[in-house]
Scaffold this active site. Structure first.
Site, mmCIF file in Angstrom:
data_model
loop_
_atom_site.group_PDB
_atom_site.id
_atom_site.type_symbol
_atom_site.label_atom_id
_atom_site.label_comp_id
_atom_site.label_asym_id
_atom_site.label_seq_id
_atom_site.Cartn_x
_atom_site.Cartn_y
_atom_site.Cartn_z
ATOM 1 N N CYS A 23 -15.572 5.146 -15.610
ATOM 2 C CA CYS A 23 -14.798 6.367 -15.839
ATOM 3 C C CYS A 23 -15.211 7.158 -17.075
ATOM 4 O O CYS A 23 -14.960 8.358 -17.148
ATOM 5 C CB CYS A 23 -13.306 6.023 -15.925
ATOM 6 S SG CYS A 23 -12.601 5.470 -14.352
ATOM 7 N N SER A 76 3.160 5.612 -6.080
ATOM 8 C CA SER A 76 3.127 5.465 -7.540
ATOM 9 C C SER A 76 1.888 6.075 -8.179
ATOM 10 O O SER A 76 1.916 6.432 -9.356
ATOM 11 C CB SER A 76 3.227 3.983 -7.924
ATOM 12 O OG SER A 76 2.115 3.255 -7.450
ATOM 13 N N GLY A 91 -11.394 8.293 -5.320
ATOM 14 C CA GLY A 91 -12.010 9.257 -4.421
ATOM 15 C C GLY A 91 -13.469 9.473 -4.775
ATOM 16 O O GLY A 91 -13.992 8.888 -5.723
ATOM 17 N N ASP A 92 -14.135 10.346 -4.008
ATOM 18 C CA ASP A 92 -15.565 10.615 -4.169
ATOM 19 C C ASP A 92 -15.801 12.078 -4.531
ATOM 20 O O ASP A 92 -14.969 12.947 -4.248
ATOM 21 C CB ASP A 92 -16.311 10.317 -2.867
ATOM 22 C CG ASP A 92 -16.147 8.876 -2.396
ATOM 23 O OD1 ASP A 92 -15.586 8.067 -3.155
ATOM 24 O OD2 ASP A 92 -16.581 8.572 -1.272
ATOM 25 N N LEU A 100 0.825 -1.204 0.000
ATOM 26 C CA LEU A 100 0.000 0.000 0.000
ATOM 27 C C LEU A 100 0.861 1.257 0.000
ATOM 28 O O LEU A 100 0.545 2.243 -0.681
ATOM 29 C CB LEU A 100 -0.947 -0.014 1.206
ATOM 30 C CG LEU A 100 -1.993 1.107 1.256
ATOM 31 C CD1 LEU A 100 -2.835 1.124 -0.010
ATOM 32 C CD2 LEU A 100 -2.886 0.952 2.483
ATOM 33 N N GLN A 101 1.962 1.231 0.750
ATOM 34 C CA GLN A 101 2.878 2.378 0.749
ATOM 35 C C GLN A 101 3.451 2.619 -0.642
ATOM 36 O O GLN A 101 3.554 3.766 -1.098
ATOM 37 C CB GLN A 101 3.999 2.142 1.763
ATOM 38 C CG GLN A 101 3.570 2.323 3.202
ATOM 39 C CD GLN A 101 4.677 1.999 4.185
ATOM 40 O OE1 GLN A 101 5.532 1.144 3.916
ATOM 41 N NE2 GLN A 101 4.668 2.672 5.332
ATOM 42 N N ALA A 128 -0.139 5.627 -15.320
ATOM 43 C CA ALA A 128 0.425 4.846 -16.429
ATOM 44 C C ALA A 128 -0.295 5.138 -17.738
ATOM 45 O O ALA A 128 0.323 5.161 -18.814
ATOM 46 C CB ALA A 128 0.351 3.352 -16.109
#
EC number: 2.3.1.-
Length: 385
Positions: A165, A63, A217-218, A57-58, A310
């Protein structure tokens, strides 16, 4: 949390009968997530002490390039619904209980900002296009939003659900068609999304859930779309033409399923490459619709839904774009994360600011792009006014 918007000064005249963006507003939940503090807070709240998951997660948090996100899900939500962080719990009822109300409230707040910028009465809205991949009920959020805003009970409504999306640009395409085929119409387009349906505790068997925790996010966005602006209106973008296509035999690359535990997602590792392999031809078809063979891709302004970093990097390399061309997309990703259908409009808001700063030196033509399940490409050729 309402986010203020402002009226822009018109620089060019829109072509007669072409749909234009007359106003844009956005709204964000009050819970702010700092990427810097996410790992410790997230793992503490879901009671996970797995060091391997923490390390992954870190790495993901760095990234993604995201700095800040806004979420409906909060510490208070997890305390009220601890089962949301419990593996295997049938929680779809609780998730929809939270999400259905949240998405309409955010859409309402974004609409208020947008209508205020527009400057006309809510009664002048003739159509509503409502986009969300984050709720499920009958009647839909379009009806609840109409009632909350005080729209006419004869307002013509369209719902677009579970597009992911590319949903924002699909909604914009529908709004454009409505505006151009119904003289005098004014279309309110709203997008509203929350990650509540997809929130899951981390599991080694589901690595994509960690990507979601680090990236998504929201929020909500709202636009007023109309053709042939009146003297009191201030259009800032002309929607010259729209195009959609899907890539055959790629249905499994982005896969989402509704289950008793919420929405589960699978994302193919080849997604960025699939987009990169097909984006140049798609863009050139759109640019050709400007009616000028002299336009090069670096002559345009760009509003590209990032998905993740990416995709932006691959697109920039493939199209040989100057680094600054995708700056608004990168800053939106940094400021909000991937907010699904909303993201393209957060980017468009930043593009608007940049074009205003450039004044008469700003690019006249631009492209709006988004990619989603299908794999579906959605695109717009736009004109800066």
């Amino acid at each position: 949390m309402l986010v203020s918007a402002r009226v822009e000064k018109q620089k060019r005249v829109a072509y007669q009968g072409k749909a234009t963006v007359l106003a844009l507003g956005k709204a964000l939940p009050s819970n702010v997530v700092s990427q810097e503090n996410l790992v410790e807070e997230y793992l503490r709240e879901i009671k996970c002490d797995n060091l391997s998951i923490k390390d992954k997660l870190q790495h993901l948090c760095k990234s993604t390039t995201v700095k800040t996100r806004y979420t409906v899900m909060s510490r208070e939500t997890l305390h009220k619904y601890p089962e949301l962080a419990t593996e295997g719990s049938p929680t779809i009822k609780q998730r929809l209980e939270i999400a259905n109300d949240a998405v309409v409230q955010m859409a309402y707040e974004a609409s208020l900002v947008c209508i205020k910028e527009w400057g006309r009465a809510v009664e002048d809205i003739t159509h509503l296009v409502y986009v969300s991949s984050s709720e499920f009920r009958l009647p839909g959020g379009d009806l609840y939003l109409s009632a909350q805003l005080g729209l006419s009970n004869e307002v013509q409504r369209v719902m677009l659900y579970f597009l992911g999306c590319y949903g924002g640009l699909s909604g914009l395409r529908v709004a454009k068609d409505i505006a151009e085929n119904n003289p005098g119409s004014r279309v309110l387009l709203t997008t509203s999304e929350t990650t509540v349906l997809g929130f899951r505790p981390p599991n080694k068997a589901r690595p994509y859930n960690l990507v979601g925790a680090a990236l998504f996010g929201d929020g909500a966005a709202a636009l007023i779309i109309g053709a042939d602006p009146t003297e009191s209106e201030s259009p800032f973008m002309e929607l010259h033409c729209a195009m959609q296509q899907f890539l055959p035999q790629t249905q499994g690359v982005i896969d989402g399923r509704l289950s008793e535990e919420g929405i589960t997602f699978k994302l193919g590792r080849d997604l960025p490459q699939k987009i990169e392999d097909n984006v140049e031809e798609f863009c050139k078809k759109l640019v050709a619709k400007a009616g000028s063979g002299a336009l090069e891709l670096n002559d345009l302004f760009w509003a590209v839904h990032p998905g993740g970093p990416a995709i932006l990097s691959g697109l920039e390399t493939k199209l040989k774009l100057k680094p600054e061309k995708l700056e608004c997309s990168r800053r939106a990703l940094m400021d909000y994360g991937n907010v699904s259908s909303n993201t393209i409009f957060y980017i468009m808001d930043k593009v608007r600011d940049e074009l205003e700063k450039k004044g008469t030196e700003g690019e006249e033509w631009g492209l709006g792009l988004a990619f989603g399940p299908g794999i579906t490409f959605e695109g717009f050729l736009m004109r800066n006014l």
